[in-house]
Enzyme design. Structure first.
Site, PDB file in Angstrom:
ATOM      1  N   ASP A  42       0.917  -1.172  -0.042  1.00 39.61           N
ATOM      2  CA  ASP A  42      -0.113   0.013   0.061  1.00 39.61           C
ATOM      3  C   ASP A  42       0.729   1.223  -0.150  1.00 39.61           C
ATOM      4  O   ASP A  42       0.383   2.486  -0.202  1.00 39.61           O
ATOM      5  CB  ASP A  42      -0.867   0.057   1.160  1.00 39.61           C
ATOM      6  CG  ASP A  42      -0.272   0.401   2.506  1.00 39.61           C
ATOM      7  OD1 ASP A  42       0.886  -0.049   2.587  1.00 39.61           O
ATOM      8  OD2 ASP A  42      -1.010   0.497   3.405  1.00 39.61           O
ATOM      9  N   GLU A 179       9.482  -3.847  10.630  1.00 41.17           N
ATOM     10  CA  GLU A 179       9.692  -2.422   9.768  1.00 41.17           C
ATOM     11  C   GLU A 179      10.314  -1.579  11.165  1.00 41.17           C
ATOM     12  O   GLU A 179       9.584  -1.432  11.966  1.00 41.17           O
ATOM     13  CB  GLU A 179       8.710  -1.789   9.357  1.00 41.17           C
ATOM     14  CG  GLU A 179       8.865  -0.533   8.590  1.00 41.17           C
ATOM     15  CD  GLU A 179       8.116  -0.054   7.490  1.00 41.17           C
ATOM     16  OE1 GLU A 179       7.233  -1.023   7.224  1.00 41.17           O
ATOM     17  OE2 GLU A 179       8.037   1.001   7.105  1.00 41.17           O
TER      18      GLU A 179
END
Ligand code: KIV
Length: 262
Positions: A42, A179
């Site tokens: 995304d 992340e």
């Protein structure tokens, strides 16, 4: 590349190489380079659509790009990234939307979050929809974090991340993106899990790495996090080519006889 192949990599100690892809042209180039996994991220909200974050990306946007990538991919595993509000509202909506990614050609979906999404991961897995988790700096929660900041720095946060990782694995996630977390914590999580971890800004000890394609090619320079290594400088190359083209057209040097029909 299948999900069992991917999981075997961890046991064999062979790194997994993943990158984002959004269209057929780059999918073919990435596959020619022999990468393992294509994530229709995304992140396209930022690098393709030009938005400041990923929050406005819709299911329709994601399905469109997933069809382009899955339609061109021949060997790599294609994973569709579930956009904001496509899995948060209810388990039922989450399963339905995840299924739409598989109908669009993806082999699996990715979603962000820990304990809060465990029931979604469980339900999807139960119905044959493979799920990749995503912990640490999860961009859909950018407002909660007050910006794109490293997560898991304090002991309490680190414990929470490890607990979330274990919960996602227990719920059936087949892999996990980590992340922007300290390298030491990523190593601890990687060693604690039997499923592969894929790092982005999470140090060298994860089972694989992922980068946003336009970051690694040096095409996107509006925001370059510390963890990005540009392996090419395609924006500079594109600028040079376009400026030369403009000059040659303006000066009547292009087209020449060899670019003309007779
Ligand atoms: O959307 C995306 O590209 C991602 C990766 C950076 C992991 O989630």
């Amino acid at each position: 590349m299948t999900i069992p192949d991917l999981q075997k990599r961890k046991a064999e100690g062979r790194k997994i190489v993943m990158v984002t892809a959004y269209d057929a042209l780059f999918t073919r180039i990435v596959e020619e380079a022999g990468l393992d996994v294509l994530l229709v991220g995304d992140s396209l909200g930022v690098v393709v659509q030009g938005k400041k974050d990923t929050l406005s990306v819709t299911m329709e946007d994601m399905l469109y790009h997933t069809k382009l990538v899955a339609g061109a991919a021949q060997h790599s595993l294609v994973i569709g990234d579930m956009p904001f509000l496509s899995y948060q509202v209810s388990v039922e909506e989450a399963v339905r939307n995840a299924g739409r990614f598989l109908q669009a050609g993806a082999a699996a979906v990715k979603l962000e979050g820990g304990a809060a999404v465990v029931d979604r991961v469980e339900a999807m897995t139960r119905f044959g929809i493979p799920v990749m988790g995503h912990l640490g700096m999860t961009p859909q929660s950018v407002h909660k974090y007050g910006g794109y900041k490293v997560q898991g720095k304090g002991a309490e946060q680190a414990e929470q991340l490890l607990a979330d990782a274990r919960a996602l694995e227990a719920a059936g996630a087949f892999a996990l993106v980590l992340e922007a977390v300290p390298a030491k914590l990523a190593k601890t999580i990687t060693q604690a899990l039997s499923i592969p971890t894929i790092g982005i800004g999470a140090g060298p000890d994860c089972d694989g790495q992922v980068l946003v394609l336009y970051d690694l090619l040096g095409l996107f320079d509006q925001f370059v996090p510390k963890f990005v290594k540009p392996y090419a400088h395609l924006k500079a190359d594109a600028l040079q080519a376009l400026r030369r083209y403009r000059e040659e057209v303006e000066q009547g040097k292009f087209p020449t006889d060899s670019e003309s029909y007779h």
